[in-house]
Scaffold this active site. Structure first.
Site, PDB file in Angstrom:
ATOM      1  N   LYS A 193     -76.930   2.661  46.989  1.00 14.81           N
ATOM      2  CA  LYS A 193     -76.517   1.076  47.244  1.00 14.81           C
ATOM      3  C   LYS A 193     -75.401   0.517  46.191  1.00 14.81           C
ATOM      4  CE  LYS A 193     -77.633  -3.125  46.377  1.00 14.81           C
ATOM      5  NZ  LYS A 193     -76.374  -3.741  46.494  1.00 14.81           N
ATOM      6  N   GLU A 220     -81.596   0.864  33.371  1.00 16.94           N
ATOM      7  CA  GLU A 220     -80.725   0.467  32.469  1.00 16.94           C
ATOM      8  C   GLU A 220     -80.429  -0.859  32.615  1.00 16.94           C
ATOM      9  OE1 GLU A 220     -78.022  -0.618  30.580  1.00 16.94           O
ATOM     10  OE2 GLU A 220     -76.550   0.626  31.815  1.00 16.94           O
ATOM     11  N   CYS A 279     -72.743  -3.769  29.220  1.00 12.48           N
ATOM     12  CA  CYS A 279     -74.149  -3.953  28.818  1.00 12.48           C
ATOM     13  C   CYS A 279     -74.003  -3.271  27.371  1.00 12.48           C
ATOM     14  CB  CYS A 279     -75.119  -2.971  29.530  1.00 12.48           C
ATOM     15  SG  CYS A 279     -75.550  -3.747  31.166  1.00 12.48           S
ATOM     16  N   GLU A 311     -76.789 -12.429  26.694  1.00 11.08           N
ATOM     17  CA  GLU A 311     -75.943 -11.516  27.035  1.00 11.08           C
ATOM     18  C   GLU A 311     -74.874 -12.382  28.021  1.00 11.08           C
ATOM     19  OE1 GLU A 311     -75.502  -6.949  28.797  1.00 11.08           O
ATOM     20  OE2 GLU A 311     -76.941  -8.524  29.898  1.00 11.08           O
TER      21      GLU A 311
END
Length: 454
Positions: A156, A231, A265, A357
């Protein structure tokens, strides 16, 4: 836009690119079942034949590098340099793991009374959920080793960036990958992604994305004790000691955080500088940031593109508005989701800009006093994905590398991901490892067989 379609937008211009039809739950179920039906033949295919098909797949990708890169420039706002690398990475990962089918070794374990051997058995259908920030390579890091180990894959892509995944799915068929072995299913996370988690025929889920969503997927997989690789987020530190080559450290630091407009990331979004070198480093960093080439990524000279969406721009701007901005780089005016590369000064590890973040082109800089202080600040985060150290002292580099709690660390470099080596995070940055020589094992069960000779 209807509820069963999505309008793909060019983030550099805010103009629509195309309309993509989104799969329903029923369509997802049918495609998962098709992948399940295709699994026995793919699993039982001679290892050399599976290897040949993976190499052929890589070869077809190679022919279409420019086409795939152009799609990513328009769809994700990536620079041409990044987009070509990303398409080439899919090719390279497929080539690397094409060796795995013939090297998926078990073991012979000494035991009394007989012979004991182990086998690596593929799981079945693997569901891979890909984020919007690096649509091509992250997809390949999942489907390359999964296919090599004998699994079938349903993938996906992110709703905002599906174009390269759809095309790669078409190229798989062109390369001779059998129907049902590798299937791309565009759709909403709440529909297709959720069904990967709940469908009993999907035996493993690989998810790359936010920690918040990753926790929900982990909880969902627990119901079936489903295998899982995560992750997730990062807030990586770039630690610069006073004995480092400060000119090199300052010249490379912008590209360690502003690459892909900071939507990474692994972005080194916290720079820790030894106090005695702090002012000199900032003086060297400023021209490096201001001289970045930030233009429409369709221009081959561009070094940084836009953010992915208006929502992301608003989120990033919110962090900047409450921080002490030291200086910024350039950014285009007009339409598109542009935020300039921005350097802010942090004076407390409790500041939001230091802890959360941002996922945008923003880096916070803070001084440290000594080695212990540097390690304390670097580790004072719930994340642990990547990071860098700059020092000329090899002993210090080894000491500090061992003490920083992160899955991937580079010394005098910002290299974070290589397909030859394992990649993954500590703490809330994820579970499991991708890439490297052992990645296919993560898509297998280890079976033990004892044969009595008494």
């Amino acid at each position: 836009m209807s509820i069963d379609s999505y309008t793909v937008v060019n983030p550099a211009t805010a103009e629509p690119v195309t309309e993509i039809r989104l799969a329903s739950v029923e369509e997802t179920d049918a495609l998962v079942e098709r992948a399940h039906d295709a699994f026995p033949a793919w699993r039982d295919m001679a290892p050399g034949e599976r290897a040949t098909l993976l190499r052929r797949f890589a070869g077809v990708i190679d022919v279409h590098i420019e086409e795939l890169a152009e799609l990513e420039v328009r769809n994700a706002g990536h620079t041409w340099g990044n987009a070509r690398w990303e398409a080439g990475n899919v090719r390279d990962v497929l080539n690397y793991y094409s060796a795995a089918p013939e090297r998926l070794f078990g073991r012979q374990i000494p035991v009394p009374g007989g012979v004991d051997i182990t086998f690596r058995e593929p799981l079945g259908v693997v569901g891979i959920i890909v984020p919007w920030n690096f649509p091509m390579p992250i997809a390949g890091w999942g489907f390359g080793p999964a296919l090599a180990a004998g699994n079938t894959v349903v993938l996906k892509p992110a709703e905002m960036t599906p174009l390269t995944a759809i095309r790669i799915g078409e190229l798989a068929i062109e390369a001779g990958i059998p129907e049902g072995v590798f299937t791309v299913i565009p759709g909403k996370g709440s529909v297709v992604g959720e069904r990967f988690v709940t469908h009993p025929l999907v035996r493993k889920v690989c998810f790359t994305g936010s920690t918040e969503v990753g926790k929900k997927i982990m909880a969902g997989c627990a119901d079936q004790v489903k295998r899982l690789t995560l992750e997730l987020g990062g807030k990586s530190a770039n630690v610069v000691f006073a004995d480092a080559d400060l000119a090199k450290a300052a010249a490379t630091a912008p590209y360690a955080v502003f690459d892909n407009a900071g939507q990474d990331c692994c972005a080194r979004s916290r720079i820790l500088v030894e106090r005695s070198a702090y002012d000199e480093f900032l003086g060297l960093l400023e021209p490096a940031v201001k001289n970045m080439v930030v233009v429409d990524p369709s221009d081959e000279s561009s070094e940084m593109g836009p953010l992915i969406s208006a929502h992301q721009k608003q989120s990033v701007q919110g962090y900047i508005d409450e921080a002490a901005v030291a200086f910024t780089g350039p950014a285009p005016d007009g339409d598109g989701f542009w935020v300039p590369p921005t350097v802010v000064l942090a004076d407390s590890p409790e500041q939001r800009i230091w802890r959360e973040e941002v996922f945008g082109p923003v880096v916070a800089v803070m001084p440290f006093d000594d080695e212990d202080h540097a390690v304390e600040l670097a580790n004072d985060t719930e994340f642990g994905l990547s990071g860098s150290l700059y020092t000329r002292d090899l002993a210090r580099a080894l000491r500090v590398s061992r003490r920083i709690e992160t899955g991937n660390l580079s010394v005098n470099s910002h290299s974070a991901v290589r397909y030859w080596t394992p990649f993954g995070g500590f703490k809330q940055s994820g579970l499991g490892r991708e890439l490297g020589p052992d990645a296919p094992n993560a898509f297998t069960e280890e079976k033990n067989v004892f044969i009595s000779h008494e």
